[in-house]
Design an enzyme around this catalytic site. Structure first.
Site, PDB file in Angstrom:
ATOM      1  CG  HIS A 106      -1.963  -1.078   1.195  1.00 53.36           C
ATOM      2  ND1 HIS A 106      -3.206  -0.952   0.638  1.00 53.36           N
ATOM      3  CD2 HIS A 106      -1.903  -2.341   1.691  1.00 53.36           C
ATOM      4  CE1 HIS A 106      -3.879  -2.082   0.787  1.00 53.36           C
ATOM      5  NE2 HIS A 106      -3.112  -2.944   1.423  1.00 53.36           N
ATOM      6  CG  ASN A 110      -7.865  -4.466   0.989  1.00 54.99           C
ATOM      7  OD1 ASN A 110      -7.176  -3.474   1.198  1.00 54.99           O
ATOM      8  ND2 ASN A 110      -7.380  -5.696   1.022  1.00 54.99           N
TER       9      ASN A 110
HETATM   10 FE1  HDD Z   1      -2.398  -4.836   5.422  1.00 57.11          FE
HETATM   11  C1  HDD Z   1      -0.994  -1.775   5.134  1.00 57.11           C
HETATM   12  C2  HDD Z   1      -5.411  -3.579   4.289  1.00 57.11           C
HETATM   13  C3  HDD Z   1      -3.740  -8.009   5.373  1.00 57.11           C
HETATM   14  C4  HDD Z   1       0.380  -6.001   6.910  1.00 57.11           C
HETATM   15  N1  HDD Z   1      -3.067  -3.028   4.814  1.00 57.11           N
HETATM   16  C5  HDD Z   1      -2.323  -1.896   4.768  1.00 57.11           C
HETATM   17  C6  HDD Z   1      -3.124  -0.814   4.274  1.00 57.11           C
HETATM   18  C7  HDD Z   1      -4.368  -1.333   4.032  1.00 57.11           C
HETATM   19  C8  HDD Z   1      -4.323  -2.727   4.389  1.00 57.11           C
HETATM   20  C9  HDD Z   1      -5.560  -0.599   3.484  1.00 57.11           C
HETATM   21  C10 HDD Z   1      -2.663   0.609   4.035  1.00 57.11           C
HETATM   22  C11 HDD Z   1      -2.834   1.456   5.253  1.00 57.11           C
HETATM   23  C12 HDD Z   1      -2.470   2.884   4.949  1.00 57.11           C
HETATM   24  O1  HDD Z   1      -3.167   3.500   4.122  1.00 57.11           O
HETATM   25  O2  HDD Z   1      -1.507   3.357   5.517  1.00 57.11           O
HETATM   26  N2  HDD Z   1      -4.180  -5.650   4.862  1.00 57.11           N
HETATM   27  C13 HDD Z   1      -5.317  -4.941   4.535  1.00 57.11           C
HETATM   28  C14 HDD Z   1      -6.431  -5.855   4.461  1.00 57.11           C
HETATM   29  C15 HDD Z   1      -5.959  -7.104   4.751  1.00 57.11           C
HETATM   30  C16 HDD Z   1      -4.546  -6.966   5.018  1.00 57.11           C
HETATM   31  C17 HDD Z   1      -7.851  -5.451   4.150  1.00 57.11           C
HETATM   32  C18 HDD Z   1      -6.678  -8.412   4.827  1.00 57.11           C
HETATM   33  C19 HDD Z   1      -7.918  -8.524   5.094  1.00 57.11           C
HETATM   34  N3  HDD Z   1      -1.786  -6.672   5.991  1.00 57.11           N
HETATM   35  C20 HDD Z   1      -2.482  -7.849   5.931  1.00 57.11           C
HETATM   36  C21 HDD Z   1      -1.740  -8.890   6.572  1.00 57.11           C
HETATM   37  C22 HDD Z   1      -0.571  -8.328   7.029  1.00 57.11           C
HETATM   38  C23 HDD Z   1      -0.626  -6.934   6.645  1.00 57.11           C
HETATM   39  C24 HDD Z   1      -2.198 -10.326   6.707  1.00 57.11           C
HETATM   40  C25 HDD Z   1       0.571  -8.929   7.763  1.00 57.11           C
HETATM   41  C26 HDD Z   1       0.522  -9.984   8.508  1.00 57.11           C
HETATM   42  N4  HDD Z   1      -0.598  -4.044   5.861  1.00 57.11           N
HETATM   43  C27 HDD Z   1       0.377  -4.701   6.530  1.00 57.11           C
HETATM   44  C28 HDD Z   1       1.548  -3.810   6.899  1.00 57.11           C
HETATM   45  C29 HDD Z   1       1.114  -2.441   6.306  1.00 57.11           C
HETATM   46  C30 HDD Z   1      -0.240  -2.763   5.698  1.00 57.11           C
HETATM   47  C31 HDD Z   1       2.878  -4.319   6.518  1.00 57.11           C
HETATM   48  C32 HDD Z   1       2.083  -1.729   5.375  1.00 57.11           C
HETATM   49  C33 HDD Z   1       2.095  -0.316   5.783  1.00 57.11           C
HETATM   50  C34 HDD Z   1       1.348  -0.267   7.007  1.00 57.11           C
HETATM   51  O3  HDD Z   1       0.911  -1.506   7.331  1.00 57.11           O
HETATM   52  O4  HDD Z   1       1.148   0.710   7.693  1.00 57.11           O
HETATM   53  O5  HDD Z   1       1.683  -3.744   8.273  1.00 57.11           O
END
Ligand code: HDD
Length: 695
Positions: A79, A152
């Site tokens: 993202h 999402n």
């Molecule tokens: Fe995630 C960012 C949505 C599964 C680990 N995720 C992130 C963002 C969104 C989502 C919208 C952007 C947030 C922003 O605008 O700053 N992610 C989801 C959805 C998931 C999902 C709807 C499943 C239903 N994500 C998911 C899993 C993991 C992560 C299973 C790790 C185990 N996601 C992350 C992260 C991020 C992230 C690495 C990257 C940047 C952040 O968090 O702030 O922690």
């Protein structure tokens, strides 16, 4: 003596202001260093003589360059590319029976929100219209602390379990040896991984559908994906699934159009959101929940803890909770959009988690990632992340501590500070006391094992055009895979989802009869279609929020121009004028018009509807421009409604588009304009598609 060259005039003060959200250039003022020293010359470094070496002494140069050298922070690991805005959420009524969450109690209260939309796979500089899931994150600044709903635009996910997330993301990101492709799932490592993970099949259907190429963030649904809990003041809990519905309706691009927009305007979605808010055409979404009890959940033929499954709205309808309005653009992209930190673990009393294993892993990951991305456990002090309600505890120090906590004591309990900070059992967050017992196991539950029935449910619920696009999406992406074994494996999965879909994809790839034979773990069932899953079944007949492109020339018919502007306004749409040159033009009545675009920079893919209306004197000149020919040809190929006047017929001939091709190509002379506006509310002429894109 060397003559001193002039330095730039003072342009404004940019002073630290003690943690206020907005640092502004407040008009003429004095340029200073970060230490507040007035700067006399910001254009020339300190040298020995006019052409001599620079001096290390030049602390003004060193401060400026050092700060610049450290301007970037790590981009989000997923993202990375996103765009955000401020707004508010307002409940329609009190939802006391469902939850004690404060922001859902009083319909007169507007809770401030910050909402960020994103693509997942691409880096921060990638283009907006890539085929991808869109993130839909909302931070509610409630009186009980920040609540982050990090969702999402697709209601299911690729995998069941957070332990697989690094593999999924490594597979979709650029391949590690070569560093490409950027912002694309159309490559071997992605399709190899998902074709070995049958649980991804349902999400793949969504990703290959039009949902993955939204027309606008303003026309996109959002979902919390997981099953969450809501808990009321009596301690009663129900399961919920969150839904955001755009008030403008859900619309998408055509794939070929999305690819072309990627080149013509890589910022298509962010520009669209920014401009709409700047024009005070504020985007709105309704927040709803599907509410169901644990007993109901036990009766479903899928597991509500499995994030690859959705709850069909025909089984549990939506309960509207309230409305979000985005009404303010950010003041500074980095300070707000880049530094905002969402964490699904940020909840408020009345909202709690379920045992969804993907959700549970997320509760760890987000807080963890912010530590390296924002560099400090004090990221909550960054203005966009800071709760708007009072907050206080004994956490102290750390990198970039910007607060100045006072007092002698940083522990509790204590008897030295008159007990100022204490827990509040009556109002504080308490976890829902769900009954849990069992062995510790590292297994996949059998209740998650049906990977195909809901993938089929999605497909059979689509309209014909939507089905065509899904097949086209699979064919395009698999066609980009170099390894034939990945294609044959995927065709094997598609055979289990829908025979017709599998045949279409195989035929497009020239691989009929080449599918692997795949044995599903559990038998695929025949689902009842869920019309609510089709975006075009429920799309409103409306032009609201859309853009009409008027391709014209000097001498444009003033009457037509005015009538078009008026009709568009009445429909809450806008008109943008495109001309072969960007200088002012005159109407046939002598009025001046300043065009919004010049033709070579504004292909028709940037507009929802187009009108081609050159003056008769300039029609020949226009039809000699290849950009004009492409404009018409692409608009037709992208199934758009095209208005024209008679002077445009030579151009149509050159574009090989017949002016009586179908009901979407309309002469807009005089009263016929209103007919075009009516047809344009249908968004596209779907029946045209088989004529322009054979499948
Ligand atoms: Fe995630 C960012 C949505 C599964 C680990 N995720 C992130 C963002 C969104 C989502 C919208 C952007 C947030 C922003 O605008 O700053 N992610 C989801 C959805 C998931 C999902 C709807 C499943 C239903 N994500 C998911 C899993 C993991 C992560 C299973 C790790 C185990 N996601 C992350 C992260 C991020 C992230 C690495 C990257 C940047 C952040 O968090 O702030 O922690």
């Amino acid at each position: 003596m060397a003559k001193k060259s002039s330095s730039a005039p003072p342009v404004g003060s940019h002073t630290g202001n003690g943690g206020e959200l907005h640092q502004t250039n407040t008009g003429p003022g004095r340029l200073t260093t970060n230490q507040g020293l007035p700067v006399a010359d910001d254009q020339n470094t300190l040298t020995v003589g006019p052409r001599g070496p620079q001096l290390l002494e030049d602390f003004i140069l060193r401060e400026k360059i050092t700060h610049f050298d450290h301007e970037r922070i790590p981009e989000r690991v997923v993202h990375a590319r996103g765009y955000a805005a401020h707004g508010y959420f307002q409940a329609y009524e009190s939802h006391t029976e469902l939850t004690k969450a404060g922001f859902l109690q009083d319909p007169s209260v507007k809770t401030p929100v910050f909402c960020r939309f994103s693509t997942v796979a691409g880096s921060a500089g990638s283009h907006d219209t890539a085929r991808d899931v869109r993130g839909f994150s909302v931070k509610f600044y409630t009186d009980e602390g920040n609540y982050d709903l990090v969702g999402n635009n697709i209601p299911v996910f690729f995998i069941h379990d957070a332990i697989k997330f690094p593999d999924l993301i490594h597979a979709v990101k650029p391949e590690p040896d070569r560093g490409f492709p950027q912002a694309q799932s159309a490559h071997d490592t992605f399709w190899d991984y998902v074709s070995l993970s049958p649980e991804s099949m349902h999400m793949l259907m969504w990703i290959m559908s039009d949902r993955a190429i939204p027309r606008s963030f303003r026309m996109m649904e959002g979902f919390g994906v997981h099953t969450f809990r809501m808990v009321n003041a009596k301690g009663e809990s129900k399961f919920v699934k969150f839904h955001w519905r755009p008030m403008l309706g859900t619309f998408s691009l055509i794939w070929d159009e999305a690819v072309k927009i990627g080149g013509a305007d890589p910022d298509f979605h962010r520009r669209d959101l920014f401009n709409s808010i700047a024009m005070k055409s504020f985007p709105e979404w309704e927040l709803s929940v599907q509410v169901f009890t644990e007993d109901q959940a036990n009766g479903f033929d899928f597991d509500v803890l499995d994030p690859t499954k959705l709850v069909p709205e025909e089984i549990v309808p939506l309960t509207p909770l309230g409305k979000m309005v985005l009404d303010r653009n950010v003041d500074n992209f980095f300070a707000e959009t880049e530094q905002v930190a969402f964490c699904p673990s940020h909840v408020v009393p009345g909202i709690d988690f379920s045992n969804d294993p993907l959700l549970q892993g997320r509760l760890f990951s987000y807080l963890d990632t912010q530590l390296s991305r924002l560099g400090s456990p004090n990221f909550h002090q960054i203005p966009v992340n800071k709760p708007k309600c009072p907050f206080a505890n004994f956490q102290r120090d750390g990198h970039m501590q910007t607060e100045v906590p006072t007092g002698r004591v940083a522990n509790e309990p204590n008897s030295l500070d008159n007990g100022v900070l204490r827990e509040d059992p009556a109002h504080g967050f308490t976890t829902y006391p769900a009954q849990e017992s069992g062995q510790k196991l590292r297994i996949r539950t059998e209740s998650f094992a049906d990977h195909y029935t809901q993938a089929r449910l999605f497909y059979v619920s689509m309209t014909e055009p939507e089905k065509r696009h899904i097949a086209g999406g699979f064919a395009f992406e698999l066609g980009k895979c170099v390894e034939p074994k990945i294609r044959t494996r995927m065709l094997g999965h598609l055979n289990l989802i829908d025979q017709d879909l599998a045949n279409k994809v195989a035929e497009s790839l020239g691989m009929t009869g080449k599918a692997d034979s795949i044995e599903p773990v559990v038998k695929v069932r025949e689902p009842n279609p869920s019309p609510a899953l089709s975006q075009y079944t429920k799309a409103p007949n409306s032009l609201a929020g859309k853009k009409i492109g008027l391709l014209t020339t000097d001498g444009v018919d003033a009457k037509l121009y005015k009538a078009l502007m008026k009709s568009a306004k009445a429909e809450k749409a806008i008109v943008e004028v495109i001309t072969p040159t960007i200088g002012k033009i005159q109407t046939d009545k002598g009025d001046e018009i300043t065009p919004d675009h010049f033709l070579s920079g504004a292909p028709s893919c940037l507009f929802d509807v187009v009108v081609i209306a050159p003056s008769s004197e300039n029609a020949g000149m226009l039809s000699s421009q290849s950009a004009a020919v492409d404009f018409v040809r692409d608009a037709f190929g992208h199934l758009k409604i095209i208005g024209y006047i008679q002077s445009a017929t030579t151009l149509f001939d050159k574009a090989s588009v017949a002016t009586d091709a179908d009901e979407g190509v309309i002469d807009v002379t005089g009263a016929k304009l209103s007919q075009m506006i009516d047809v344009a509310k249908r968004h596209r002429i779907w029946d045209r598609e088989p004529n322009v894109r054979a499948f």
